[in-house]
Design a protein around this motif. Structure first.
Motif, mmCIF file in Angstrom:
data_model
loop_
_atom_site.group_PDB
_atom_site.id
_atom_site.type_symbol
_atom_site.label_atom_id
_atom_site.label_comp_id
_atom_site.label_asym_id
_atom_site.label_seq_id
_atom_site.Cartn_x
_atom_site.Cartn_y
_atom_site.Cartn_z
ATOM 1 N N MET A 108 37.664 23.678 46.449
ATOM 2 C CA MET A 108 37.999 22.836 45.294
ATOM 3 C C MET A 108 37.892 23.628 43.989
ATOM 4 N N ILE A 109 36.842 24.437 43.865
ATOM 5 C CA ILE A 109 36.663 25.264 42.669
ATOM 6 C C ILE A 109 37.813 26.262 42.555
ATOM 7 N N LYS A 110 38.121 26.926 43.659
ATOM 8 C CA LYS A 110 39.197 27.925 43.648
ATOM 9 C C LYS A 110 40.527 27.274 43.291
ATOM 10 N N VAL A 141 48.726 33.990 39.339
ATOM 11 C CA VAL A 141 47.548 34.727 39.773
ATOM 12 C C VAL A 141 47.884 35.761 40.847
ATOM 13 N N ARG A 142 48.653 35.377 41.827
ATOM 14 C CA ARG A 142 48.984 36.301 42.932
ATOM 15 C C ARG A 142 49.715 37.531 42.395
ATOM 16 N N ASP A 143 50.672 37.323 41.483
ATOM 17 C CA ASP A 143 51.393 38.454 40.885
ATOM 18 C C ASP A 143 50.421 39.388 40.176
ATOM 19 N N LEU A 144 49.505 38.782 39.435
ATOM 20 C CA LEU A 144 48.572 39.576 38.638
ATOM 21 C C LEU A 144 47.518 40.251 39.496
ATOM 22 N N ARG A 145 47.167 39.651 40.627
ATOM 23 C CA ARG A 145 46.247 40.314 41.554
ATOM 24 C C ARG A 145 46.869 41.621 42.038
ATOM 25 N N VAL A 146 48.144 41.572 42.365
ATOM 26 C CA VAL A 146 48.856 42.768 42.822
ATOM 27 C C VAL A 146 48.996 43.767 41.674
ATOM 28 N N LEU A 147 49.407 43.283 40.519
ATOM 29 C CA LEU A 147 49.575 44.148 39.352
ATOM 30 C C LEU A 147 48.259 44.865 39.016
ATOM 31 N N ARG A 148 47.163 44.119 39.009
ATOM 32 C CA ARG A 148 45.853 44.709 38.696
ATOM 33 C C ARG A 148 45.450 45.748 39.734
ATOM 34 N N GLN A 149 45.693 45.454 41.000
ATOM 35 C CA GLN A 149 45.305 46.407 42.044
ATOM 36 C C GLN A 149 46.132 47.686 41.948
#
Length: 154
Positions: A20-22, A41-49
């Motif tokens: 629920m928090i996530k 978020v998913r795009d940025l997770r990849v971009l950050r990695q």
């Protein structure tokens, strides 16, 4: 018939609370990222990695981001189409590709980091003291260590 002596409500389970928090945190920050950057978020997770590990290959990227391969492939292609990342042939293995951020990708990452940090500070943890934040961080790290040490599900 004998009733089960221990009955626990769904909302009392830790994994339910985490889900629920996530879900709520991702929903809120996706709105911000989509509005400001046109990304989620998913795009940025990849971009950050990619930014954290320039030259990363797709297999290592998949292992680091926990994103399913076909979804990851679409995200990477989109980041390349947007001019945020580049894919080059690996000098070590002509069959493999390496990913790096472009200058535009680095700027987007910096803006995303400011947005994410602001959301965490003002919304998610706005009611927490510094001591509570440090305790939470410690406890979450401890929980992760416990889970990693635990034998596989029984």
């Amino acid at each position: 018939m004998r009733e089960n002596a221990v009955t626990k409500k769904l909302e009392t389970y830790f994994t339910y609370k985490l889900d629920m928090i996530k879900s709520e945190a991702v929903r809120q920050v996706n709105e911000l990222y989509r509005k400001e950057l046109g990304l989620v978020v998913r795009d940025l997770r990849v971009l950050r990695q990619i930014g954290d590990a320039p030259g990363i290959g797709v297999s290592a990227l998949q292992a680091a981001t926990f994103i399913e391969k076909t979804v990851l492939s679409k995200v990477v292609s989109r980041l390349i189409e947007l001019g945020l990342a580049e894919r080059t042939i690996s000098p070590r293995d002509a069959r493999a590709f390496e990913l790096t951020l472009t200058a535009k990708g680095r700027k987007v990452r910096e803006k995303a980091d400011r947005i994410g940090a602001g959301h965490e500070q003002e919304v998610m943890f706005g009611d927490f003291s510094q001591e509570e934040l440090e305790s939470l961080d410690y406890l979450l790290d401890k929980l992760m260590q416990s889970l990693k040490r635990a034998p596989s599900a029984r």
